[in-house]
Design an enzyme around this catalytic site. Structure first.
Site, PDB file in Angstrom:
ATOM      1  N   ASN A 108       0.856  -1.192   0.000  1.00  0.00           N
ATOM      2  CA  ASN A 108       0.000   0.000   0.000  1.00  0.00           C
ATOM      3  C   ASN A 108       0.887   1.235   0.000  1.00  0.00           C
ATOM      4  O   ASN A 108       2.056   1.162   0.403  1.00  0.00           O
ATOM      5  CB  ASN A 108      -0.888   0.010   1.254  1.00  0.00           C
ATOM      6  N   HIS A 110       0.851   5.216   1.426  1.00  0.00           N
ATOM      7  CA  HIS A 110       0.128   6.063   2.377  1.00  0.00           C
ATOM      8  C   HIS A 110       0.828   7.423   2.462  1.00  0.00           C
ATOM      9  O   HIS A 110       2.048   7.482   2.662  1.00  0.00           O
ATOM     10  CB  HIS A 110       0.113   5.389   3.754  1.00  0.00           C
ATOM     11  N   SER A 137       4.866   6.941   2.418  1.00  0.00           N
ATOM     12  CA  SER A 137       5.429   5.633   2.757  1.00  0.00           C
ATOM     13  C   SER A 137       4.803   4.542   1.893  1.00  0.00           C
ATOM     14  O   SER A 137       3.588   4.528   1.694  1.00  0.00           O
ATOM     15  CB  SER A 137       5.105   5.260   4.213  1.00  0.00           C
ATOM     16  N   ASP A 146      -2.843   0.696   8.210  1.00  0.00           N
ATOM     17  CA  ASP A 146      -1.662   1.552   7.987  1.00  0.00           C
ATOM     18  C   ASP A 146      -0.508   1.190   8.925  1.00  0.00           C
ATOM     19  O   ASP A 146       0.357   2.025   9.203  1.00  0.00           O
ATOM     20  CB  ASP A 146      -2.004   3.047   8.146  1.00  0.00           C
TER      21      ASP A 146
HETATM   22  C1  GRF Z   1      -2.790   8.767  -2.642  1.00  0.00           C
HETATM   23  O1  GRF Z   1      -2.604   9.913  -1.872  1.00  0.00           O
HETATM   24  C2  GRF Z   1      -2.293   7.558  -1.906  1.00  0.00           C
HETATM   25  O2  GRF Z   1      -1.170   7.816  -1.129  1.00  0.00           O
HETATM   26  C3  GRF Z   1      -3.483   7.218  -1.042  1.00  0.00           C
HETATM   27  O3  GRF Z   1      -4.592   7.476  -1.863  1.00  0.00           O
HETATM   28  C4  GRF Z   1      -4.258   8.445  -2.843  1.00  0.00           C
HETATM   29  C5  GRF Z   1      -4.541   7.846  -4.191  1.00  0.00           C
HETATM   30  O4  GRF Z   1      -4.370   8.755  -5.237  1.00  0.00           O
HETATM   31  N1  GRF Z   1      -3.396   5.866  -0.569  1.00  0.00           N
HETATM   32  P1  GRF Z   1      -4.440   8.256  -6.747  1.00  0.00           P
HETATM   33  O5  GRF Z   1      -5.825   7.621  -6.934  1.00  0.00           O
HETATM   34  O6  GRF Z   1      -3.334   7.281  -6.964  1.00  0.00           O
HETATM   35  O7  GRF Z   1      -4.293   9.490  -7.588  1.00  0.00           O
END
Ligand code: GRF
Length: 215
Positions: A108, A110, A137, A146
């Site tokens: 994932n 984050h 991260s 998370d």
């Molecule tokens: C990003 O900020 C990612 O870190 C979080 O969700 C958002 C997704 O953005 N998990 P995108 O759909 O990839 O533009």
């Protein structure tokens, strides 16, 4: 040449991280076998179709509970037999059964320097707290939200005149840089999860994983 590592990407929205993964797939040694969304109108699905990648929609609202939704997700994902499941803005909390099914095989991204600022609205909370540093991260997914072992972080300095959007924009640049990198490490076998810890080239990583400075 060995076959590229097959990955399945889960999204819910814009899919800018998906786009970065698409753009870096050939040099990264992985191939995106499918993109799944829980939302039919997620823009990321269009990005996938444009790249010729199969898409699936599994709408969580059609299921009576999280477990039955996740069971269907597993069926859809396993049909593509991926080596790695990549969450890229997938806005559903996953059940224990799902996480255990892909143990050590889910990443994932984050938008914070975990373990700080788990959860949502990270940019707003970082600004409110007057932090000097923010970032992003990549981590393995475990049952703790998370909370799985961090693989790679990029630090983004907070500037005095930052607002939510300016800060988020600089974090996104780093997201799009480090996510394909971490996935390619997994694809080449350099990155692994064992005993709830992340290992890079056989070395156990610390709480911040590998840390890079964006500036
Ligand atoms: C990003 O900020 C990612 O870190 C979080 O969700 C958002 C997704 O953005 N998990 P995108 O759909 O990839 O533009």
């Amino acid at each position: 040449m060995s076959e590229p590592c097959a990955i399945v990407v889960l999204i819910s929205g814009n899919g800018s991280n998906l786009q970065a993964l698409i753009d870096h797939s050939s040099e990264g040694g992985y191939s995106i076998a499918a993109v799944l969304s829980n939302k039919a109108d997620a823009y990321g699905l269009q990005r996938a179709r444009q790249a010729g990648i199969p898409t699936r929609v599994v709408d969580h609202r059609e299921f009576k509970d999280r477990e039955s939704f996740d069971e269907r997700l597993v069926q859809e994902i396993d049909a593509f037999a991926p080596s790695l499941v990549v969450l890229a803005g997938f806005m559903r909390i996953l059940s224990s059964a799902f996480v255990q099914h892909y143990s050590g095989k889910i990443l994932n991204i984050h938008p914070s320097l975990l373990p700080a600022y788990r959860g949502t609205q990270t940019h707003e909370r970082v600004l409110e707290a007057g932090e000097k540093e923010h970032g992003v991260s990549v981590h393995f997914v475990t049952e703790e939200l998370d909370g799985g072992p961090v693989v790679l972080q990029s630090v983004v300095p907070v500037q005095a005149d930052d607002d939510r959007d300016s800060l988020a924009a600089r974090v996104f640049v780093q997201e799009h840089r480090i996510y394909p990198k971490a996935v390619s490490w997994f694809a080449s076998g350099r990155l692994k999860m064992q005993d709830q810890a992340a290992f890079f080239d056989g070395t156990r990583l610390g709480v911040h994983g590998l840390r890079e400075n964006s500036a």
